[in-house]
Scaffold this motif. Structure first.
Motif, PDB file in Angstrom:
ATOM      1  N   ALA A   1      47.809  22.290 -12.933  1.00 15.49           N
ATOM      2  CA  ALA A   1      47.489  22.678 -13.909  1.00 15.49           C
ATOM      3  C   ALA A   1      46.363  22.039 -15.224  1.00 15.49           C
ATOM      4  CB  ALA A   1      48.521  23.640 -15.265  1.00 15.49           C
ATOM      5  N   ALA A   2      47.205  20.683 -15.742  1.00 17.34           N
ATOM      6  CA  ALA A   2      46.487  19.577 -16.692  1.00 17.34           C
ATOM      7  C   ALA A   2      45.205  20.321 -15.874  1.00 17.34           C
ATOM      8  CB  ALA A   2      47.409  18.905 -16.675  1.00 17.34           C
ATOM      9  N   THR A   3      44.631  19.359 -14.946  1.00 13.21           N
ATOM     10  CA  THR A   3      43.653  18.705 -14.325  1.00 13.21           C
ATOM     11  C   THR A   3      42.491  20.229 -14.211  1.00 13.21           C
ATOM     12  OG1 THR A   3      44.267  17.075 -12.907  1.00 13.21           O
ATOM     13  CG2 THR A   3      42.213  17.821 -12.563  1.00 13.21           C
ATOM     14  N   ARG A   4      43.292  21.718 -14.072  1.00  8.61           N
ATOM     15  CA  ARG A   4      42.969  22.859 -14.159  1.00  8.61           C
ATOM     16  C   ARG A   4      41.685  23.297 -15.112  1.00  8.61           C
ATOM     17  NH1 ARG A   4      42.483  25.855  -9.352  1.00  8.61           N
ATOM     18  NH2 ARG A   4      44.282  24.357  -7.063  1.00  8.61           N
ATOM     19  N   TYR A   5      42.466  23.193 -16.154  1.00 11.26           N
ATOM     20  CA  TYR A   5      42.521  22.703 -17.821  1.00 11.26           C
ATOM     21  C   TYR A   5      41.261  22.087 -17.951  1.00 11.26           C
ATOM     22  CZ  TYR A   5      46.041  26.944 -18.662  1.00 11.26           C
ATOM     23  OH  TYR A   5      46.312  28.263 -18.883  1.00 11.26           O
ATOM     24  N   LEU A   6      41.427  21.243 -17.503  1.00 10.83           N
ATOM     25  CA  LEU A   6      40.702  19.574 -18.030  1.00 10.83           C
ATOM     26  C   LEU A   6      39.235  20.230 -17.179  1.00 10.83           C
ATOM     27  CD1 LEU A   6      40.001  17.343 -18.860  1.00 10.83           C
ATOM     28  CD2 LEU A   6      40.873  15.908 -16.240  1.00 10.83           C
ATOM     29  N   ILE A   7      39.631  20.770 -16.264  1.00 13.24           N
ATOM     30  CA  ILE A   7      38.082  20.541 -15.728  1.00 13.24           C
ATOM     31  C   ILE A   7      37.290  21.781 -16.240  1.00 13.24           C
ATOM     32  CG2 ILE A   7      37.307  21.732 -13.226  1.00 13.24           C
ATOM     33  CD1 ILE A   7      38.741  19.971 -12.000  1.00 13.24           C
ATOM     34  N   ASN A   8      37.968  23.038 -16.279  1.00 13.29           N
ATOM     35  CA  ASN A   8      37.465  23.786 -16.802  1.00 13.29           C
ATOM     36  C   ASN A   8      36.917  23.757 -18.411  1.00 13.29           C
ATOM     37  OD1 ASN A   8      37.675  27.327 -17.249  1.00 13.29           O
ATOM     38  ND2 ASN A   8      38.338  26.821 -19.320  1.00 13.29           N
ATOM     39  N   ASP A   9      37.794  23.098 -19.380  1.00 15.53           N
ATOM     40  CA  ASP A   9      36.524  23.283 -20.172  1.00 15.53           C
ATOM     41  C   ASP A   9      35.619  21.824 -20.330  1.00 15.53           C
ATOM     42  OD1 ASP A   9      38.982  24.407 -21.449  1.00 15.53           O
ATOM     43  OD2 ASP A   9      39.917  22.891 -22.304  1.00 15.53           O
TER      44      ASP A   9
END
Ligand SMILES: [Zn+2]
Ligand SMILES: [Zn+2]
Lengths: 113, 284, 284, 113
Positions: free
Chosen positions: C136-144
């Motif tokens: 999840a952390a990387t998913r929010y990072l990539i999204n932002d």
């Protein structure tokens, strides 16, 4: 004669048999060739059956050589007919009584890989 | 060393640990995969991902049939092959790639054109057959051979932007002939060489063929009604499933009084064979 | 030699001939693919088929990000890797396999853990980003990072027998934060190492991610409403599509008054990072 | 109080939150945890809204720690609610008036790859 509105869908290549004018009526969101179409409803004693709907499609919707779609009382081999999500042989096949709002689909079988 | 059919080796436990964690697979399911043999006919656009994932997931014995050689124009979809294998046998190219991924999968290659003289011999030794071919004559041939041998058939196809997937001859469902008793006209049989195909379309269908094999091998498939999955790059939604008829008592090969009791001449039956390009590809 | 951006080379015409035959692709579409650059973050279960098919179909420039090394337990789903590459860098293994398939695809590898310090630099050079990561952390990072850079994001995920696919930050549709403004509890974030995954499930989703990239690159995607595709090995039918909200004016990153205007600390935000195995994996 | 029958579906991991007894009621053909369920219909002045349906699910269907599903007036982060095929935010979200035969789905987001 009264009319019956059904949804027709032609996919996997079967769309190539249909006149271009129906492309303009097609549901843009679906991506497929899919449109509402009115057909003669038949009578109480002689309701519209699938075989007559297919003849209607042949006579009014198919472009070019009509035999490409229907010949000698038979649909061209390799086309599946789907009525409301089910193979028409699960229903009554050519004898199925068409209902208002039916979704009737013609699927060409694919051989490539 | 011979593997015990009821026990995974330590190497298998390490390699398949992420599948063993899934209750629907577990040790029992993984053993069923390993004790299963699958024949993939065609190592092209469909066979490439299908064979790759079957080997990866742990199918024990994999047969590959193809008589063709790799061509540059295959590589946009036939991802099992490589530039270096252009001009060489597809089955050898395929088995080279598969063996890089897994040495646990026992592979056997058949560098032949499947026909009426060899099909039953080749197919006979397998639990499940995957049809990943590209022409109608071979599709009828494989269907009839599977029906006559009592083997379920995972059939995929892909042309242009569209794909289809069905499991035939399983659990009271139809065979290919039940659905298509009459072969299409030769000019209607488009294959990918003539009409093109977007590379990832057979990719999607080939993966789903591998999934159907897993369902068959692990016994899950018996709970499902016969259906055909339709896929199109163009459609919204991309996937739809339609319900299929069951086995037809009047089917020429799987019916109650079959007229096809041994393999026939499928090129004559279809009016075109695996190597014929449709001379004038018309509408369908 | 520099390729003309408005003309296919003879080699490209030969290789992609089967795609050039499709009216929806054609020379124009093939040129758009070749002139596109795509960053695939993660070369695991999703990234393997996605990167392979993107390279095969003719995406011109492909970036691959992964900091991990190949492990034996990856090979049941990460079909881009090989037994020989176990213990070695995933991006190098990936690029080796891709270059066997196509020398026409220009690849660039980033053997790093994507984080707030490097994400915008890496992502900035690409037209489309594929999220093929597993936490999840990387998913929010990539999204932002994609929202801040104005790049569409093709997001896939797969756990156990289930997969999901969505295109974010495109054409008035939502971003990942619009849908999931609050990160899940750390104990809820199952990844494949803890909960397992059937090999072909990310195979299917990864192929479909490649398809979404083609739709974006060729301009087709603008006609589609925002949706999420759900896939399950278990479900009948296997695929369903659900309609998603549009961009949320109140979204913290893509909204009208964003509060996230630069990358933040995503490990702190989520309470767990890319390398943390959830200590007690509970229900979800 | 009169009842309203809806179809509930819990997928992608959300099914793991639901009491085992509902597994037995599940539609076998679907493969998912999916079943018809009756909920109090509310009144004309105060019709049943999604937030109340969710509280009903929490109180009657969720097993173990109820906070895993719904806490402080909010659904657990990472669960999407889908009403008849659409994200509930396309509808009225928690204020949506539940109708008979609605299909209401709880989808857990997945992070793995
Ligand atoms: Zn039959
Ligand atoms: Zn947003």
């Amino acid at each position: 004669m009264s009319k019956l509105a059904v949804t027709l869908r032609f996919v996997s290549g079967a769309e190539l048999l249909i006149k271009d004018e129906f492309r303009a009526q097609s549901n843009k969101k679906s991506g497929d060739l899919e449109f509402k179409h009115e057909v003669p409803a038949g009578t109480e004693e002689a309701p519209l059956r699938m075989k007559e709907l297919i003849e209607h499609v042949r006579d009014n919707l198919v472009k070019g050589d009509k035999d490409q779609f229907y010949k000698d009382g038979k649909l061209r081999p390799g086309i599946l007919v789907i009525i409301n999500g089910s193979d028409w042989e699960v229903e009554d096949g050519p004898e199925y009584k068409v209902q208002a709002d039916d979704v009737i689909e013609f699927i060409s079988t694919l051989h490539g890989g | 060393a011979q593997k015990a059919s009821d026990r995974l080796t330590n190497e298998e436990i390490r390699r398949y640990s992420r599948q063993l964690l899934i209750p629907e697979v577990g040790t029992e399911g993984q053993l069923k995969l390993r004790n299963s043999s699958v024949l993939v006919v065609g190592t092209g656009g469909l066979g490439s991902p299908c064979a790759l994932y079957l080997a990866a997931m742990g199918i024990g014995r994999l047969g590959l049939v193809d008589h063709d050689v790799v061509d540059q124009s295959n590589l946009h979809r036939q991802v099992l092959h490589t530039e270096a294998s252009c001009g060489f046998s597809k089955v050898l190219s395929a088995v080279t790639s598969i063996s890089r991924l897994s040495s646990l999968c026992e592979t056997k290659v058949y560098d032949v054109l499947l026909d009426s003289t060899n099909a039953r011999d080749i197919i006979g030794g397998y639990d499940i057959v995957v049809d990943a071919t590209d022409n109608a004559a071979t599709r009828y041939l494989i269907n009839d051979a599977c029906v006559l041998s009592g083997i379920p058939l995972v059939s995929g196809s892909a042309v242009r932007l569209d794909g289809q997937l069905t499991v035939y001859n399983h659990n009271g469902g139809p065979c290919y002939r039940c659905l298509f008793p009459t072969p299409p006209a030769p000019d209607a049989m488009a294959n990918c060489s003539e009409t093109g195909v977007l590379g990832v379309v057979p990719g999607v269908i080939g993966c789903l063929q591998a999934m159907e094999v897993v369902k068959l091998a692990t016994g899950r498939k018996v709970n499902e009604d016969p259906s055909m999955l339709l896929f199109s790059y163009r459609s919204q939604p991309h996937f739809r499933s339609v319900k299929l008829r069951g086995r037809k008592p009047t089917c020429a090969v799987c019916g109650d009084e079959p007229t096809v009791t041994k393999l026939i001449d499928y090129v004559a039956f279809c009016g075109a064979g695996p190597n014929d390009d449709a001379p004038q590809w018309k509408l369908l």
